[in-house]
Scaffold this active site. Structure first.
Site, mmCIF file in Angstrom:
data_model
loop_
_atom_site.group_PDB
_atom_site.id
_atom_site.type_symbol
_atom_site.label_atom_id
_atom_site.label_comp_id
_atom_site.label_asym_id
_atom_site.label_seq_id
_atom_site.Cartn_x
_atom_site.Cartn_y
_atom_site.Cartn_z
ATOM 1 N N ARG A 104 0.852 -1.201 0.000
ATOM 2 C CA ARG A 104 0.000 0.000 0.000
ATOM 3 C C ARG A 104 0.880 1.240 0.000
ATOM 4 O O ARG A 104 0.557 2.256 -0.604
ATOM 5 C CB ARG A 104 -0.941 -0.012 1.212
ATOM 6 C CG ARG A 104 -1.593 1.352 1.462
ATOM 7 C CD ARG A 104 -2.882 1.292 2.267
ATOM 8 N NE ARG A 104 -2.845 0.467 3.435
ATOM 9 C CZ ARG A 104 -2.255 0.765 4.605
ATOM 10 N NH1 ARG A 104 -1.586 1.903 4.734
ATOM 11 N NH2 ARG A 104 -2.307 -0.063 5.614
ATOM 12 N N TYR B 174 -15.771 16.529 -16.759
ATOM 13 C CA TYR B 174 -16.189 15.143 -16.584
ATOM 14 C C TYR B 174 -17.234 15.070 -15.455
ATOM 15 O O TYR B 174 -17.028 15.632 -14.377
ATOM 16 C CB TYR B 174 -14.967 14.275 -16.256
ATOM 17 C CG TYR B 174 -15.349 12.882 -15.855
ATOM 18 C CD1 TYR B 174 -16.143 12.093 -16.681
ATOM 19 C CD2 TYR B 174 -14.952 12.348 -14.635
ATOM 20 C CE1 TYR B 174 -16.526 10.816 -16.297
ATOM 21 C CE2 TYR B 174 -15.322 11.072 -14.259
ATOM 22 C CZ TYR B 174 -16.115 10.321 -15.089
ATOM 23 O OH TYR B 174 -16.503 9.066 -14.713
ATOM 24 N N ASP C 87 -6.519 18.706 -14.961
ATOM 25 C CA ASP C 87 -6.808 17.344 -15.407
ATOM 26 C C ASP C 87 -6.328 17.240 -16.854
ATOM 27 O O ASP C 87 -6.920 17.826 -17.762
ATOM 28 C CB ASP C 87 -8.312 17.077 -15.290
ATOM 29 C CG ASP C 87 -8.669 15.626 -15.627
ATOM 30 O OD1 ASP C 87 -7.939 15.015 -16.430
ATOM 31 O OD2 ASP C 87 -9.695 15.138 -15.122
ATOM 32 N N LYS D 124 -7.255 6.175 -19.659
ATOM 33 C CA LYS D 124 -7.509 6.706 -20.998
ATOM 34 C C LYS D 124 -6.250 6.589 -21.873
ATOM 35 O O LYS D 124 -5.777 5.508 -22.097
ATOM 36 C CB LYS D 124 -8.029 8.147 -20.859
ATOM 37 C CG LYS D 124 -9.190 8.268 -19.843
ATOM 38 C CD LYS D 124 -10.381 7.458 -20.230
ATOM 39 C CE LYS D 124 -11.569 7.415 -19.289
ATOM 40 N NZ LYS D 124 -11.567 7.863 -17.956
#
Ligand SMILES: Cc1ncc(COP(=O)(O)O)c(C=O)c1O
Length: 400
Positions: A69, A122, A195, A220
């Protein structure tokens, strides 16, 4: 052993940054370290350093491995590569783009803070501000990020701890002037987050233009093959990087090693894929512009696009996303989405295969009734890298 240099070009960094052959076996690509825990050499005696144990490069931030983690060598390889591609001091890889956004927002914002957000973005990003952060006392104000004067006025009126920008925006492909917005944010003591999902670092590098943090849905273009969900943050400041890493570890939002490996495999070909995405999208936009069934085309590469000049200034190419309004209205737009042969009806974007969708009923259903609501006759295309004649023929047939 591949030794990268600061002067190496983007395509070289995409293939080699963070990806030295494995020190132990010579494996040419970073192995998938599918492991949760690491043997310690005595209590607190962490083994490690960066992948391969080399002694230079931005990967030196990893002091050793104890638990995946916190740090994992495969994820570390991806993070080092992304930091190099965006020109940042450090990148962090997440389980999704939304996890990356959440980490950034919960690190830099506190209850009572205000954020300027794009009025075209988005839908999931808007939902995070509107439905999640709002409950924790973080307020937001949508602004047209393509209009620096409007952002400056909103900043003067509302103030903000953070300016959040997408450019190009999803789904209307508006362009924000990153350098201008960085100046506006910084002169008001705010941070600028960009972004960069639609452009990818191959086409646009926001940190070099003054942004404080870059956000990616690596699902993406970075991943590029529609086979993995992931996210990333890249920053230019070591203190902010350390605070983000603390939140990522404390909240447990890191991505897994196999996902990091798949993403890294995609990143290697980012440059050649983006070149073809841009070429194909430009031809699709040109065809749509002259088609009688199309009322309006949104593509920053078109000279008549209001953000064309800014896009030409800050981007290497205009990207692979094209949106358009169907002259026949909502039902015609919906029907067309179901009629294509090669453009697959589906959410997401940025893969090698072309996708088509109806934002109002799909990706942007969560903004219905808000100022971010998208036109009902809008169709969004993620133009892939198939043969362009086949793609044009597919769209012409579906529009007929
Ligand atoms: C521009 C943009 N940012 C962020 C996200 C969220 O990323 P993810 O789906 O990987 O959580 C998306 C997803 O479509 C997006 O299009």
């Amino acid at each position: 052993m591949a030794q990268i240099q600061a002067s190496d070009g983007f395509e070289t960094l995409a293939i080699h940054a963070g990806q030295e052959p494995d020190q132990l076996t010579g494996a040419v690509v970073p192995p998938i370290y599918q492991v949760s825990s690491y043997k310690q050499d005595g209590v607190g005696g962490l083994r490690g350093g960066r992948l391969g144990g080399a002694d230079s490069g931005p990967g030196r931030w990893i002091e050793g491995y104890e638990y995946s983690r916190t740090a994992n060598p495969t994820r570390g390889a991806l993070e080092e590569c992304l930091a190099a591609l965006e020109g940042g001091v450090r990148a962090l890889a997440f389980a999704s783009g939304m996890a990356a956004e959440d980490c950034l927002l919960r690190t830099v914002l506190r209850p009572g803070d205000h954020v300027l957000i794009p009025h075209d973005a988005y839908g999931g990003t808007f939902r995070l501000f509107d439905k999640v952060l709002a409950s924790w006392g973080v307020t937001h104000h949508p602004v047209p990020v393509s209009d620096p004067a409007a952002v400056r006025a909103a900043m003067a009126e509302h103030g903000a701890r953070l300016v959040w920008v997408e450019t190009p925006t999803n789904p209307l492909l508006s362009i924000a002037d990153i350098a201008a917005l960085a100046e506006i944010a910084h002169s008001a003591g705010a941070l600028l987050a960009v972004d960069n999902t639609f452009a990818s670092p191959y086409l646009q590098q926001p940190l070099a233009l003054g942004a404080d943090a870059v956000v990616h849905s690596t699902t993406k273009y970075l991943g590029g093959h529609s086979d993995v969900v992931g996210g990333a943050l890249v920053v230019a400041d070591t203190d902010l990087a350390a605070r983000l890493a603390f939140t990522q570890n404390a909240t447990g939002s890191a991505g897994g090693p196999f996902d990091a490996w798949l993403t890294l495999r995609g990143v290697k070909t980012l440059g050649v894929r983006m070149d073809r995405h841009c070429q194909n999208a430009a031809q699709v936009a040109a065809m749509l512009t002259s088609h009688h069934a199309v009322a309006q085309v949104y593509y920053p590469g078109l000279a008549e696009h209001p953000g064309h000049e800014v896009a030409a200034k800050q981007m290497r190419g205009f990207g692979g996303m094209v949106s358009f309004r169907h002259a026949g209205g909502e039902e015609a737009a919906v029907a067309m989405c179901g009629r294509t042969r090669l453009f697959t009806l589906g959410e997401s974007l940025g893969g090698v295969e072309s996708l088509i969708e109806h934002p109002a009923r799909m990706t942007h259903a969560s903004v219905a009734g808000s100022v971010l609501e998208v036109p009902a006759d809008l169709v969004r295309l993620s133009v892939g890298i198939e043969n362009i004649d086949d793609l044009l023929e597919d769209l012409r047939t579906a529009l007929a």
